[in-house]
Write an enzyme that holds these catalytic residues in place. Structure first.
Site, PDB file in Angstrom:
ATOM      1  N   THR A 187       0.296  -0.797  -0.475  1.00  0.00           N
ATOM      2  CA  THR A 187      -0.348   0.071   0.353  1.00  0.00           C
ATOM      3  C   THR A 187       1.005   1.206   0.078  1.00  0.00           C
ATOM      4  OG1 THR A 187      -0.124   0.022   2.351  1.00  0.00           O
ATOM      5  CG2 THR A 187      -1.448  -1.016   1.406  1.00  0.00           C
ATOM      6  N   GLU A 331      -5.343  -3.421  -0.865  1.00  0.00           N
ATOM      7  CA  GLU A 331      -5.984  -5.260   0.144  1.00  0.00           C
ATOM      8  C   GLU A 331      -7.211  -5.430  -0.140  1.00  0.00           C
ATOM      9  OE1 GLU A 331      -5.355  -1.965   1.175  1.00  0.00           O
ATOM     10  OE2 GLU A 331      -4.298  -1.949   3.185  1.00  0.00           O
ATOM     11  N   LYS A 443     -15.353  16.291  11.987  1.00  0.00           N
ATOM     12  CA  LYS A 443     -16.190  16.059  12.421  1.00  0.00           C
ATOM     13  C   LYS A 443     -15.957  17.200  13.619  1.00  0.00           C
ATOM     14  CE  LYS A 443     -14.038  11.371  13.668  1.00  0.00           C
ATOM     15  NZ  LYS A 443     -12.974  11.574  12.998  1.00  0.00           N
ATOM     16  N   TRP A 448     -21.050  14.916  11.609  1.00  0.00           N
ATOM     17  CA  TRP A 448     -19.794  14.507  10.587  1.00  0.00           C
ATOM     18  C   TRP A 448     -19.642  15.467   9.731  1.00  0.00           C
ATOM     19  CZ3 TRP A 448     -18.769   8.329  10.635  1.00  0.00           C
ATOM     20  CH2 TRP A 448     -17.632   7.824  11.721  1.00  0.00           C
TER      21      TRP A 448
HETATM   22  P1  ADP Z   1      -3.842   3.851  -0.380  1.00  0.00           P
HETATM   23  O1  ADP Z   1      -4.565   3.421   0.644  1.00  0.00           O
HETATM   24  O2  ADP Z   1      -2.348   3.616  -0.035  1.00  0.00           O
HETATM   25  O3  ADP Z   1      -3.945   5.996  -0.933  1.00  0.00           O
HETATM   26  P2  ADP Z   1      -4.982   2.295  -2.406  1.00  0.00           P
HETATM   27  O4  ADP Z   1      -4.778   3.333  -3.697  1.00  0.00           O
HETATM   28  O5  ADP Z   1      -4.873   1.193  -1.150  1.00  0.00           O
HETATM   29  O6  ADP Z   1      -3.683   3.277  -1.427  1.00  0.00           O
HETATM   30  O7  ADP Z   1      -6.059   3.417  -1.619  1.00  0.00           O
HETATM   31  C1  ADP Z   1      -7.590   2.538  -1.735  1.00  0.00           C
HETATM   32  C2  ADP Z   1      -8.841   3.822  -1.111  1.00  0.00           C
HETATM   33  O8  ADP Z   1      -8.672   5.385  -2.264  1.00  0.00           O
HETATM   34  C3  ADP Z   1      -9.952   3.389  -0.410  1.00  0.00           C
HETATM   35  O9  ADP Z   1      -9.656   2.769   0.450  1.00  0.00           O
HETATM   36  C4  ADP Z   1      -9.777   4.539  -1.130  1.00  0.00           C
HETATM   37  O10 ADP Z   1     -10.145   5.192   0.616  1.00  0.00           O
HETATM   38  C5  ADP Z   1      -9.870   5.281  -2.091  1.00  0.00           C
HETATM   39  N1  ADP Z   1     -11.013   4.920  -3.375  1.00  0.00           N
HETATM   40  C6  ADP Z   1     -10.689   4.008  -3.962  1.00  0.00           C
HETATM   41  N2  ADP Z   1     -11.632   4.505  -4.927  1.00  0.00           N
HETATM   42  C7  ADP Z   1     -11.805   5.282  -4.684  1.00  0.00           C
HETATM   43  C8  ADP Z   1     -13.511   5.668  -5.373  1.00  0.00           C
HETATM   44  N3  ADP Z   1     -14.563   5.168  -6.696  1.00  0.00           N
HETATM   45  N4  ADP Z   1     -14.015   6.838  -4.609  1.00  0.00           N
HETATM   46  C9  ADP Z   1     -13.518   7.359  -3.289  1.00  0.00           C
HETATM   47  N5  ADP Z   1     -12.494   6.955  -2.633  1.00  0.00           N
HETATM   48  C10 ADP Z   1     -11.917   6.010  -2.995  1.00  0.00           C
END
Ligand code: ADP
Length: 548
Positions: A187, A331, A443, A448
């Site tokens: 990640t 993940e 918050k 929220w």
């Molecule tokens: P990191 O968590 O390190 O940024 P990732 O590429 O695994 O790496 O990112 C996953 C995160 O990206 C998700 O948990 C979410 O918060 C965000 N995400 C992915 N796709 C979307 C989407 N379509 N809309 C909003 N958030 C998104």
């Protein structure tokens, strides 16, 4: 009673063999920046992957589950690595070339990579790190670029083409257990140390099938997909393996990821599909607005990685290009949801479904957990943290990753669900709408506020290019939103006007009173808004904040 069915392991090897024979004529086209792109058929790419496996085994001695890293753009050689390394039983480790050097060093050492395949153009990035990478024994260089910075390397340096030349195009592929490791991806480590997710052959196989379902990307060998999302970013959303399953042609941009060459390759190669994060689509839109290009071949575009602003979707609708929103994370392999609306609706009725993150496929079970740990209903209004489980969802991280502060119980529930850290609501039909990341939610006085909603509303203003909203400490309310905006050239709108515009779609108590114009929204290594940088800039007094 046991079933009477055959128990054949689901492996990347099967995908490789299938793609290179049944879909041998499909193509991987790699942009070169010259008059002609490089074109190879799946039969050729599969053959070269087999030669690569032979070279890695016979010359470099890669055996068992040793890690072979890639530091590469999206191109044919990278696809070859995707197929060869897992199929021979080794583990493909894709390195994110946009990570800060110290994180790259950390990741290579944590994974104990023995070999790295690097694109020539990325040697300047790799060479200074080498003294800190003791596990690395071999460097394989593919494509153009000055090799001289590797002259002092302790590891042996090889040329990709020389290494694979004249090798057999057959390999004694091992019978692999489908649950063994095939690929490793960390990640991006926006909080804490990076965490390694180890995909299995089985998870990749099942995820690839899902990518190909009509309720996901649903492409065939009549399609060409422009794979902009990097192969180092969650396996390019599964496309390099999914394409070999069904013969989808691939158009690979290599290092030409700027809006102008992207527009050019779309116009010339006419892909029917593309996959990329919103910032890429924002950039392309600005480019083709300034210099019109024909991008109408793209019937469907998969957009995800961060929230797709509805205004962006509308802009592409006007160009006849349909953006389909998807949610996922490292993940989750990453496909978690896709936003195809249910059948039988008018375009107006479809809209709320399209701008949601989409619905869950059969392989992804979901639940929402409220602030008190309670299970929330799918009523479209109860907001909680999203938890998921399924055959292509991580259940742990590799080798105690995550740093000293990392507690597994923060990421995995006692009963084995992945805690996504994403906050949202689920509508009765299983459509997910994310309102924020748990750590970005504002918050304010026990309520929220969704930073994403405010950003989307702001980005709908014609003079706003980009907007990022973060929580800042507030004496009275605990936290309040700070709006940082990037204005388009020649914009005249002031804060009062922007606030009035926001008030048309956002409840009054949520309107930010702190505002700052910034030159650009800071981005993470995979192009997402880096809000922790903005929060730090605010804390350091580095932003020119006005009250409105
Ligand atoms: P990191 O968590 O390190 O940024 P990732 O590429 O695994 O790496 O990112 C996953 C995160 O990206 C998700 O948990 C979410 O918060 C965000 N995400 C992915 N796709 C979307 C989407 N379509 N809309 C909003 N958030 C998104």
């Amino acid at each position: 009673m046991l079933s009477t069915m055959q128990d054949i392991p689901l492996t990347v090897t099967k995908i490789l063999r299938h793609g290179m024979t049944i879909h041998g004529k499909s193509q991987v086209t790699t942009w070169t920046g010259e008059s002609e792109p490089q074109r190879r058929t799946f039969a050729e790419v599969g053959g070269r992957a087999t030669q690569l496996a032979n070279a890695l085994r016979d010359q470099l001695g890669v055996d068992a589950d040793q890690r072979v890293a890639t530091l590469m753009w999206n191109n044919s050689e990278h696809v070859e690595a995707y197929l060869a390394i897992p199929s021979m039983g080794a583990v493909l480790h894709t390195l994110n070339l946009r990570l800060p050097p110290e994180q790259l060093v950390w990741i290579v050492n944590h994974a104990a990579d023995r070999v790295v395949i690097v694109n020539g153009s990325l040697i300047p990035l790799l060479a200074p790190l080498l003294p800190h990478l003791p596990t690395l024994e071999h460097i394989v260089v593919a494509g153009q670029g000055d090799r001289s910075p590797l002259a002092e390397a302790a590891a042996q340096v090889h040329e990709y083409e020389e290494l694979i030349a004249d090798r057999p195009t057959t390999f004694d592929w091992p019978e692999l257990d489908e649950r063994t490791a095939a690929a490793l991806c960390y990640t991006s480590g926006t909080t804490g140390d990076p965490k390694g997710v180890v995909y299995s052959h089985r998870s990749i196989y099942l995820h690839s099938m899902q990518v190909n379902m009509t309720e996901a990307m649903g492409l065939t060998d009549r399609d060409t997909t422009l794979v902009v999302v990097p192969q180092f970013h969650v396996n390019a959303w599964g496309l390099p393996h999914a394409t070999f399953m069904t013969g989808i042609n691939m158009l690979m941009p290599d290092r030409f990821l700027q809006p102008a060459p992207l527009a050019e390759m779309i116009e010339k190669e006419r892909p029917t599909h593309a996959a990329a994060v919103p910032t890429i689509w924002q950039g392309l839109l600005a480019e083709i607005t300034a210099k019109p290009r024909d991008i109408s071949s793209m019937k469907q575009v998969t957009i995800g990685g961060s929230a797709c602003p509805p205004a962006l979707m509308e802009a592409y609708d006007r160009l006849g290009v349909r953006l389909c929103h998807a949610w996922g994370m490292t993940e989750t392999s990453p496909l978690g949801t896709m936003s195809h609306p249910p059948a039988g609706l008018t375009p107006e009725e479809e809209w709320p479904y399209r701008i949601s993150q989409g619905r869950f496929p059969v392989g992804v079970e979901a639940r929402l957990i409220g602030p008190a740990g309670d299970l929330l209903p799918w009523d479209g209004t109860s907001a909680g943290e999203l938890e998921v489980r399924g055959p292509w969802i991580a259940g742990a991280y590799y080798g105690g990753a995550g740093g000293e502060d990392f507690k597994p119980e923060d990421k995995f529930s006692e009963d084995g669900w992945l805690k996504t850290g994403d906050v949202g609501v689920i509508a009765p039909g299983g459509y997910l709408t994310l309102t924020d990341r748990a750590k970005d939610v504002i918050k304010s006085g026990g309520e929220w506020i969704s930073s994403v909603e405010l950003e989307n509303a702001l980005m709908a203003h014609p003079e706003v290019a980009e907007a990022a909203v973060v929580a800042v400490p507030d004496e009275k309310w605990g936290e309040r939103p700070l709006a940082t905006v990037v204005l388009k050239e020649g914009a005249t709108a002031g804060y009062a006007e922007l606030k009035e515009f926001l008030a048309e779609s956002v409840p009054k108590w949520q309107l930010p009173e702190r505002w700052a114009v910034i030159a650009a929204v800071p981005k993470t290594s995979v192009g997402k808004f880096d809000k922790k940088v903005i929060r730090r800039q605010y804390a350091d007094g580095a932003l020119d904040v006005s009250e409105a």
